[in-house]
Motif scaffolding. Structure first.
Motif, mmCIF file in Angstrom:
data_model
loop_
_atom_site.group_PDB
_atom_site.id
_atom_site.type_symbol
_atom_site.label_atom_id
_atom_site.label_comp_id
_atom_site.label_asym_id
_atom_site.label_seq_id
_atom_site.Cartn_x
_atom_site.Cartn_y
_atom_site.Cartn_z
ATOM 1 N N ASP A 179 0.819 -1.029 -0.208
ATOM 2 C CA ASP A 179 0.003 0.053 0.201
ATOM 3 C C ASP A 179 0.844 1.246 -0.043
ATOM 4 O OD1 ASP A 179 -2.397 -1.339 0.093
ATOM 5 O OD2 ASP A 179 -2.763 -1.286 2.129
ATOM 6 N N ALA A 180 1.932 1.303 0.308
ATOM 7 C CA ALA A 180 2.901 2.429 0.905
ATOM 8 C C ALA A 180 3.571 2.624 -0.732
ATOM 9 C CB ALA A 180 3.885 2.197 1.776
ATOM 10 N N LEU A 181 3.636 1.633 -1.670
ATOM 11 C CA LEU A 181 4.300 1.989 -3.164
ATOM 12 C C LEU A 181 3.362 2.972 -3.839
ATOM 13 C CD1 LEU A 181 5.201 -1.877 -3.670
ATOM 14 C CD2 LEU A 181 6.756 -0.113 -2.722
ATOM 15 N N THR A 182 3.987 3.441 -4.829
ATOM 16 C CA THR A 182 3.540 4.309 -5.863
ATOM 17 C C THR A 182 2.973 3.247 -6.997
ATOM 18 O OG1 THR A 182 5.612 4.665 -6.945
ATOM 19 C CG2 THR A 182 4.975 6.318 -5.455
ATOM 20 N N ASP A 183 2.307 3.796 -7.819
ATOM 21 C CA ASP A 183 1.908 2.862 -8.786
ATOM 22 C C ASP A 183 2.925 2.432 -9.633
ATOM 23 O OD1 ASP A 183 -0.958 3.016 -8.009
ATOM 24 O OD2 ASP A 183 -1.411 4.614 -9.671
ATOM 25 N N ALA A 184 3.923 3.136 -10.000
ATOM 26 C CA ALA A 184 4.922 2.889 -10.686
ATOM 27 C C ALA A 184 5.812 1.898 -9.922
ATOM 28 C CB ALA A 184 5.952 4.220 -10.863
ATOM 29 N N GLN A 185 6.062 2.070 -8.518
ATOM 30 C CA GLN A 185 6.955 1.067 -7.818
ATOM 31 C C GLN A 185 6.259 -0.339 -7.625
ATOM 32 O OE1 GLN A 185 7.011 3.291 -4.093
ATOM 33 N NE2 GLN A 185 8.834 4.305 -4.322
ATOM 34 N N LYS A 186 4.910 -0.307 -7.754
ATOM 35 C CA LYS A 186 4.141 -1.573 -7.898
ATOM 36 C C LYS A 186 4.494 -2.542 -9.259
ATOM 37 C CE LYS A 186 0.389 0.032 -4.836
ATOM 38 N NZ LYS A 186 -1.307 0.349 -4.899
ATOM 39 N N GLU A 187 4.656 -1.828 -10.108
ATOM 40 C CA GLU A 187 5.082 -2.526 -11.258
ATOM 41 C C GLU A 187 6.315 -3.219 -11.349
ATOM 42 O OE1 GLU A 187 3.114 -3.039 -13.845
ATOM 43 O OE2 GLU A 187 1.384 -2.367 -12.956
ATOM 44 N N LEU A 188 7.050 -2.781 -10.419
ATOM 45 C CA LEU A 188 8.438 -3.334 -10.451
ATOM 46 C C LEU A 188 8.662 -4.179 -9.388
ATOM 47 C CD1 LEU A 188 10.392 0.235 -10.082
ATOM 48 C CD2 LEU A 188 10.152 -1.515 -12.149
ATOM 49 N N VAL A 189 7.436 -4.718 -8.795
ATOM 50 C CA VAL A 189 7.555 -5.882 -7.656
ATOM 51 C C VAL A 189 7.717 -7.106 -8.370
ATOM 52 C CG1 VAL A 189 6.204 -7.227 -6.099
ATOM 53 C CG2 VAL A 189 6.034 -4.574 -6.094
ATOM 54 N N GLU A 190 8.844 -7.766 -7.978
ATOM 55 C CA GLU A 190 9.336 -9.176 -8.657
ATOM 56 C C GLU A 190 10.430 -9.850 -7.599
ATOM 57 O OE1 GLU A 190 11.419 -10.562 -12.750
ATOM 58 O OE2 GLU A 190 11.634 -8.610 -12.225
ATOM 59 N N GLY A 191 9.838 -10.855 -7.336
ATOM 60 C CA GLY A 191 10.528 -11.919 -6.279
ATOM 61 C C GLY A 191 10.448 -13.404 -6.887
ATOM 62 N N GLU A 192 10.965 -14.177 -5.825
ATOM 63 C CA GLU A 192 10.460 -15.491 -6.480
ATOM 64 C C GLU A 192 9.281 -15.933 -6.442
ATOM 65 O OE1 GLU A 192 11.543 -20.002 -4.218
ATOM 66 O OE2 GLU A 192 12.202 -18.237 -3.144
ATOM 67 N N ASN A 193 8.188 -15.437 -5.820
ATOM 68 C CA ASN A 193 6.771 -15.742 -6.176
ATOM 69 C C ASN A 193 6.178 -14.430 -6.347
ATOM 70 O OD1 ASN A 193 6.512 -18.898 -5.933
ATOM 71 N ND2 ASN A 193 7.397 -18.328 -4.193
ATOM 72 N N ALA A 194 6.497 -13.340 -5.835
ATOM 73 C CA ALA A 194 6.031 -11.987 -5.856
ATOM 74 C C ALA A 194 5.726 -11.603 -7.342
ATOM 75 C CB ALA A 194 6.719 -11.061 -5.006
ATOM 76 N N ASP A 195 4.593 -10.625 -7.540
ATOM 77 C CA ASP A 195 4.540 -9.869 -8.546
ATOM 78 C C ASP A 195 3.536 -9.151 -8.474
ATOM 79 O OD1 ASP A 195 1.998 -11.272 -9.037
ATOM 80 O OD2 ASP A 195 3.168 -12.999 -10.169
ATOM 81 N N PRO A 196 3.243 -8.024 -9.387
ATOM 82 C CA PRO A 196 2.094 -7.173 -9.140
ATOM 83 C C PRO A 196 0.699 -7.774 -8.907
ATOM 84 C CG PRO A 196 3.718 -6.528 -10.779
ATOM 85 C CD PRO A 196 4.047 -7.752 -10.479
ATOM 86 N N ASP A 197 0.692 -8.971 -9.368
ATOM 87 C CA ASP A 197 -0.881 -9.087 -9.626
ATOM 88 C C ASP A 197 -1.052 -9.868 -7.864
ATOM 89 O OD1 ASP A 197 -1.529 -8.779 -12.050
ATOM 90 O OD2 ASP A 197 -0.943 -10.766 -12.653
ATOM 91 N N TYR A 198 -0.198 -10.039 -7.359
ATOM 92 C CA TYR A 198 -0.412 -10.722 -5.733
ATOM 93 C C TYR A 198 -1.261 -9.802 -5.020
ATOM 94 C CZ TYR A 198 0.241 -13.127 -1.339
ATOM 95 O OH TYR A 198 0.214 -13.896 -0.227
ATOM 96 N N PHE A 199 -1.199 -8.585 -5.028
ATOM 97 C CA PHE A 199 -2.150 -7.445 -4.540
ATOM 98 C C PHE A 199 -2.916 -6.879 -5.492
ATOM 99 C CE2 PHE A 199 0.662 -7.929 -0.742
ATOM 100 C CZ PHE A 199 -0.046 -8.251 0.429
#
Length: 400
Positions: free
Chosen positions: A81-101
């Protein structure tokens, strides 16, 4: 391996604030250290923020519940929730991605986690693998639960999911707390339930069913009586030739529904128009995988020559995408309708079957160049009235 579970004093409610803990001092220290390190190294602050959120998502993408799970769910959502829209698009991890939330899967408030106390002496515990797709959870899982509650008004229907990964996802994103098996069984025992009937919504006697039985066996001495009803397809059988009334009922129900939704008056009318229906299951390396071959046998026995069974995992081998595509083409069908052979239309249905990626079934069927059209129907078996009635019948058999 038995899952580590914290139960008893911890009881989730519908509000996330009531079921999620607070970040520990160590958590806060780690976050401060990460921020300091990012500042000192000159790291991109947007990337750093996105990576921190991804790490918190990965931390709850686990099939294990611990004393920290509730707090971790809260932290992951707060970071997102603290991320900007642009930052949310950058979310990437072993299983994490922007669709998770970020993905809209429907209104979670329409669901009922069925985690209430005051159960009474008779409980019907409906156990599902689970799904984080809200609309599918309401239509498929809640649909089955509602049908069972209507059929057995003197029994309290409660819910358990076997996938902690999904439980965590729904809790973190929507604030809806769903019991895992151990929590649900402990809740039943703590409420003084005497007679417990467990109704699995699983398709077959596979790995998830085995885990369910293991969990139930650990609690059998806490109740006067415990009975476990059959999963959807009933007994497995020794080989691909073994079919039963459960498999026939499911075959008829899913085929009739698919034909109607495709706009045809009958399966034969669809066949005359060159249409084949491919029903896509999950697939498994478990010995119960023969159930998919049996379903194909059942379709042939019913004379459903333009119905084919596939699996996401390609187990058994004849249900793999290329094998099914080849079989459909060899049979001369030019139009294809893909539909899940899954109780719930969740991630596998939306992504593996109907997704836009090149490796989805709809993309691969279209890319093969073998067919004039390839369409999808996204709906779980649990939303079909005849399937809900079959679960009611399985529960009735267990109650005898």
């Amino acid at each position: 391996m038995k899952k580590k579970v914290v139960i008893g004093a911890l009881v989730c409610s519908m509000a996330l604030s009531a079921c999620a803990g607070k970040a520990t001092g160590a958590d806060a220290q780690q976050e401060n250290q990460a921020d300091t390190a990012a500042s000192e190294t000159g790291a991109d602050p947007d990337r750093t923020a996105a990576d921190q959120a991804a790490a918190l998502i990965d931390a709850i993408y686990v099939q294990e519940r611990t004393a920290d799970t509730d707090a971790q769910c809260e932290q992951a959502k707060a970071a997102w929730d603290a991320l900007t829209d642009a930052q949310k698009e950058l979310v990437e991890g072993e299983n994490a991605d922007p669709d998770y939330f970020g993905r809209d899967t429907g209104d979670a408030s329409k669901d009922d986690p069925r985690n209430q106390d005051e159960i009474g002496e008779n409980e019907l515990l409906v156990v599902s693998f689970g799904t984080s797709f809200n609309d599918s959870r309401v239509s498929d899982i809640k649909g089955i639960e509602d049908a069972l509650q209507e059929a057995y008004p003197d029994w309290s229907v409660r819910r358990a999911f076997t996938a902690q990964i999904i439980i965590n996802h729904v809790q973190a994103r929507d604030g809806e707390c769903i019991d895992n098996m151990e929590q649900a069984l402990e809740r039943a025992a703590a409420n003084g339930v005497k007679n417990l009937v467990v109704q699995p919504t699983h398709l077959m006697h596979g790995a998830e069913y085995d885990e369910l039985m293991e969990a139930v066996s650990a609690y059998e001495d806490r109740f006067v009586s415990v009975k476990v009803a059959e999963p959807l397809l009933g007994e497995v059988g020794a080989d691909a030739t073994v079919i039963n009334s459960d498999k026939e009922a499911v075959a008829r129900a899913v085929t009739e529904t698919a034909v109607k939704e495709a706009g045809y008056g009958s399966l034969s009318a669809a066949e005359e128009d060159g249409v084949a229906f491919v029903f896509l299951g999950h697939g498994t390396s478990h010995t119960a995988k023969v159930s998919y071959s049996q379903m194909q046998t059942q379709m042939k026995t019913l004379g459903y020559d333009n119905v084919f069974i596939g699996t996401v995992e390609g187990e058994p081998e004849e249900t793999a995408c290329e094998a099914v595509s080849e079989a459909v083409a060899q049979a001369g069908y030019k139009k294809v309708v893909l539909r899940p052979l899954m109780v719930v239309a969740g991630d596998h249905a939306y992504n593996d079957m109907a997704g836009e990626d090149a490796d989805s079934w709809v993309s691969r069927f279209r890319a093969s160049g073998r067919f004039e059209s390839v369409e999808t129907q996204i709906a779980g078996l649990g939303s079909i009235d005849a399937v809900q009635k079959l679960y009611v019948a399985h529960t009735a058999e267990a109650l005898k």
